[in-house]
Design an enzyme around this catalytic site. Structure first.
Site, short mmCIF file in Angstrom:
data_model
loop_
_atom_site.label_atom_id
_atom_site.label_comp_id
_atom_site.label_asym_id
_atom_site.label_seq_id
_atom_site.Cartn_x
_atom_site.Cartn_y
_atom_site.Cartn_z
N LYS A 298 -37.37 40.28 92.58
CA LYS A 298 -38.44 40.98 91.84
C LYS A 298 -39.76 40.33 92.25
O LYS A 298 -40.33 39.50 91.53
CB LYS A 298 -38.17 40.84 90.33
CG LYS A 298 -39.02 41.71 89.47
CD LYS A 298 -38.61 41.56 88.01
CE LYS A 298 -39.64 42.15 87.10
NZ LYS A 298 -39.31 42.01 85.70
N MET B 68 -36.94 49.17 88.21
CA MET B 68 -37.98 50.01 87.59
C MET B 68 -39.30 49.27 87.48
O MET B 68 -40.37 49.85 87.63
CB MET B 68 -37.51 50.50 86.22
CG MET B 68 -36.38 51.51 86.33
SD MET B 68 -35.99 52.28 84.74
CE MET B 68 -35.42 50.88 83.82
N THR C 42 -30.31 52.64 84.86
CA THR C 42 -28.85 52.61 85.05
C THR C 42 -28.20 51.39 84.38
O THR C 42 -27.00 51.19 84.52
CB THR C 42 -28.51 52.59 86.56
OG1 THR C 42 -29.11 51.42 87.14
CG2 THR C 42 -29.03 53.83 87.26
N THR C 43 -29.01 50.56 83.71
CA THR C 43 -28.45 49.43 82.96
C THR C 43 -28.82 49.62 81.48
O THR C 43 -29.71 50.42 81.15
CB THR C 43 -29.05 48.09 83.42
OG1 THR C 43 -30.46 48.12 83.20
CG2 THR C 43 -28.77 47.81 84.88
N LYS D 41 -44.86 48.83 80.62
CA LYS D 41 -45.17 47.67 81.47
C LYS D 41 -44.41 47.69 82.79
O LYS D 41 -43.25 48.09 82.85
CB LYS D 41 -44.83 46.39 80.71
CG LYS D 41 -45.78 46.16 79.55
CD LYS D 41 -45.80 44.73 79.10
CE LYS D 41 -44.71 44.41 78.14
NZ LYS D 41 -44.93 43.14 77.44
N LEU E 35 -23.58 53.49 82.45
CA LEU E 35 -23.12 52.20 81.94
C LEU E 35 -21.63 51.97 82.21
O LEU E 35 -21.16 50.84 82.12
CB LEU E 35 -23.40 52.09 80.43
CG LEU E 35 -24.85 52.24 80.00
CD1 LEU E 35 -24.98 52.08 78.50
CD2 LEU E 35 -25.74 51.22 80.72
N THR F 28 -20.09 51.83 84.86
CA THR F 28 -19.81 50.96 86.01
C THR F 28 -20.46 49.58 85.87
O THR F 28 -20.32 48.72 86.74
CB THR F 28 -20.32 51.60 87.32
OG1 THR F 28 -21.70 51.99 87.14
CG2 THR F 28 -19.51 52.83 87.70
N HIS G 42 -38.98 36.27 72.88
CA HIS G 42 -39.69 36.20 74.16
C HIS G 42 -40.77 35.12 74.15
O HIS G 42 -41.78 35.24 74.84
CB HIS G 42 -40.29 37.57 74.50
CG HIS G 42 -39.26 38.62 74.80
ND1 HIS G 42 -38.42 39.14 73.82
CD2 HIS G 42 -38.90 39.23 75.96
CE1 HIS G 42 -37.62 40.04 74.38
NE2 HIS G 42 -37.90 40.11 75.66
N HIS H 176 -31.85 38.02 81.78
CA HIS H 176 -32.99 38.18 80.86
C HIS H 176 -32.54 38.19 79.39
O HIS H 176 -33.02 37.40 78.57
CB HIS H 176 -33.74 39.46 81.21
CG HIS H 176 -34.91 39.75 80.33
ND1 HIS H 176 -36.10 39.06 80.43
CD2 HIS H 176 -35.06 40.65 79.32
CE1 HIS H 176 -36.93 39.53 79.51
NE2 HIS H 176 -36.33 40.49 78.82
N1 LIG Z 1 -41.00 46.55 81.77
C1 LIG Z 1 -40.47 46.22 80.62
O1 LIG Z 1 -40.97 46.58 79.56
C2 LIG Z 1 -39.22 45.40 80.59
C3 LIG Z 1 -38.51 45.26 79.40
C4 LIG Z 1 -37.32 44.52 79.41
C5 LIG Z 1 -36.87 43.94 80.59
N2 LIG Z 1 -37.61 44.10 81.71
C6 LIG Z 1 -37.17 43.48 82.96
O2 LIG Z 1 -35.89 44.01 83.29
C7 LIG Z 1 -35.20 43.07 84.09
C8 LIG Z 1 -33.76 43.01 83.64
O3 LIG Z 1 -33.21 44.28 83.78
P1 LIG Z 1 -31.65 44.51 84.06
O4 LIG Z 1 -30.88 43.69 83.12
O5 LIG Z 1 -31.47 45.96 84.09
O6 LIG Z 1 -31.42 43.83 85.48
P2 LIG Z 1 -31.25 44.40 86.97
O7 LIG Z 1 -32.16 45.49 87.25
O8 LIG Z 1 -31.31 43.18 87.84
O9 LIG Z 1 -29.76 44.95 86.97
C9 LIG Z 1 -28.68 44.08 86.82
C10 LIG Z 1 -27.61 44.24 87.91
O10 LIG Z 1 -26.87 45.41 87.64
C11 LIG Z 1 -26.82 46.22 88.81
N3 LIG Z 1 -26.69 47.59 88.33
C12 LIG Z 1 -27.67 48.42 87.92
N4 LIG Z 1 -27.14 49.56 87.44
C13 LIG Z 1 -25.80 49.45 87.54
C14 LIG Z 1 -24.71 50.29 87.20
N5 LIG Z 1 -24.89 51.47 86.58
N6 LIG Z 1 -23.45 49.87 87.45
C15 LIG Z 1 -23.24 48.65 88.02
N7 LIG Z 1 -24.23 47.80 88.36
C16 LIG Z 1 -25.50 48.20 88.12
C17 LIG Z 1 -28.10 45.91 89.53
O11 LIG Z 1 -27.99 46.22 90.90
C18 LIG Z 1 -28.20 44.41 89.30
O12 LIG Z 1 -27.37 43.73 90.22
C19 LIG Z 1 -35.95 41.76 83.96
O13 LIG Z 1 -36.64 41.49 85.15
C20 LIG Z 1 -36.94 42.00 82.83
O14 LIG Z 1 -38.13 41.27 82.99
C21 LIG Z 1 -38.75 44.81 81.74
#
Ligand SMILES: NC(=O)c1ccc[n+]([C@@H]2O[C@H](COP(=O)([O-])OP(=O)(O)OC[C@H]3O[C@@H](n4cnc5c(N)ncnc54)[C@H](O)[C@@H]3O)[C@@H](O)[C@H]2O)c1
Length: 403
Positions: A85, A118, A139-140, A152, A180, A182, A284, A300
């Site tokens: 990131k 994203m 997708t998470t 943000k 979710l 997967t 946070h 996170h």
């Molecule tokens: N902008 C905002 O308001 C905000 C809010 C909360 C968190 N965040 C940020 O989000 C990040 C954490 O997000 P995250 O937990 O989604 O992490 P991520 O995007 O790193 O995803 C986690 C892992 O899951 C994999 N993955 C994604 N979708 C999948 C699916 N459907 N099936 C299997 N694997 C999948 C990804 O490739 C990655 O390896 C942090 O950097 C945090 O700072 C931003």
């Protein structure tokens, strides 16, 4: 006599409107939603950004979707993970947008992935030609309930979490919980941490749901009992459905909707964060530093959970939360597969973490602490010794050993 002062003052305001919509099976070739454009001016091409893992799972389906609909498209695949990131990733997206020759009036960029993806794409979109519209398809679970719903964007920089970023909401976020299925259990837990945050600071009913159904939610990856996303009758406004205390909703649907609804209730009146007392900052305060120090060991939401456990103990020591409530909270964290302690919970890490947050919050701690379950208060008087004692007590409670 000095010359007269000449000055101009410019004032304007920019209305913000964006949509978050539940959309089951978003890449079903016959589902037109991804290609809909709010202004009705969508062009025939789309630039899609995803990450390596999502591409390996869904890439074929995504490409088939655009092909089936006769839409010229290009898919840029970024490395996945918090370590990637970075500004470099943002530059990669910008260069690829240039090469694609995206038409920023007619071709919204499509971001398909987790919070990391994203945040990167949103940041790139906000910078590219000063702003290029984009849509988010999380997708998470963190993406669905948190990163996908706010305004943000950002990337890590100079050893700091989200040090560079912008406020730039996507035009639309499409929520498809079937992604979710997967996701591994650890990342489901990771997202449940942000849901638990909303429960603790403003929604006791959500906490009860997590306590009663946490194990099932984890096991079934927040899928509704029948296939798909569950009953979400479009003609009943979301606040009415939730006000009826979820009588018509299965637990997974109610948990996700309550979490998003609660988050948006807090974000909407303070989208640009002019008010620095934000209950959604609960968990946070210490977690950004803990997460960056532990990288890549802690996710996170896991870091947020450790922060919430520590501040729950602090709240109990101040009489804001009873010992029974504290134990229920720590119990739900366990149930949801979340860590409640980490070796980085030392005064040497926690104190600088608090100082960094104070700088971020304009010179005051503005630290949200839970009051009972479902409410919060802000404090500004946490001392070094209070922090150290709370960390010691948390270690004792959770590992049975004084640190
Ligand atoms: N902008 C905002 O308001 C905000 C809010 C909360 C968190 N965040 C940020 O989000 C990040 C954490 O997000 P995250 O937990 O989604 O992490 P991520 O995007 O790193 O995803 C986690 C892992 O899951 C994999 N993955 C994604 N979708 C999948 C699916 N459907 N099936 C299997 N694997 C999948 C990804 O490739 C990655 O390896 C942090 O950097 C945090 O700072 C931003």
């Amino acid at each position: 006599m000095g010359s007269p002062v000449t000055h101009w003052s410019v004032q304007t305001s920019k209305p913000v409107q964006y949509e978050i919509r539940v959309c089951e099976n978003v890449f079903d070739p016959d589902n037109p939603t991804v290609l809909e454009d709010a202004a009705g001016t969508a062009g025939p091409r789309r630039f899609v950004v995803t990450d390596r893992v999502v591409d390996s799972l869904y890439g074929e389906r995504i490409r088939a979707y655009f092909e089936h609909n006769g839409v010229e498209h290009q898919v840029l695949v970024l490395d996945d993970g918090e370590e990637h990131k970075s500004v470099e990733a943002v530059l990669r997206v910008s260069e690829a947008l240039d090469a694609f020759g995206v038409d920023r009036r007619r071709e919204p960029v499509v971001a398909v992935g987790g919070g990391v993806l994203m945040d990167i794409v949103g940041f790139a979109a906000s910078l590219y030609r000063r702003s290029t519209p984009f849509i988010r398809i999380p997708t998470t679970l963190i993406g669905l309930v948190d990163a996908g719903v706010g305004a943000k964007t950002g990337v890590n920089h100079n050893g700091h979490k989200n040090r560079l970023g912008t406020y730039f909401p996507a035009d639309r976020t499409l929520l498809d919980r079937t992604f979710l299925t997967t996701l591994d259990g650890r990342h489901i837990s990771n997202g449940l941490a942000e849901i638990l945050k909303i429960a603790l600071i403003k929604d006791a009913r959500l906490f009860d749901l997590l306590e009663q159904h946490g194990a099932d939610l984890l096991e079934n990856k927040l899928q509704s009992p029948a296939a798909g996303i569950g009953p979400t009758p479009a003609d009943v406004p979301v606040d009415q459905r939730l006000a009826s205390r979820g009588l018509h909703l299965d637990p997974a649907t109610e948990v996700v909707e309550r979490a998003i609804h609660g988050m948006l209730e807090e974000l909407q009146p303070n989208l640009w964060e002019k008010v620095l007392e934000r209950v959604v900052d609960y968990g946070h305060t210490f977690s950004p530093t803990i997460e960056m120090h532990a990288l890549p060991a802690l996710l996170h939401g896991e870091a947020v959970s450790v922060d919430m456990a520590l501040t729950t103990v602090m709240a109990e020591r101040r009489g804001l939360v009873s010992a029974y409530q504290r134990d229920r909270i720590l119990g739900v964290m366990n149930l949801l597969g979340l860590p409640v302690w980490h070796p980085l919970c030392t005064p040497e890490v926690l104190q600088p973490a608090l100082c960094d947050t104070v700088r971020h919050r304009d010179g005051k701690q503005r630290l949200p602490l839970p009051v009972g379950i479902g409410s919060a208060v802000f404090v500004n008087d946490v001392t070094e010794s209070e922090l150290a004692s709370a960390a010691r007590e948390l270690a004792l409670l959770t590992t049975g050993a004084a640190r």
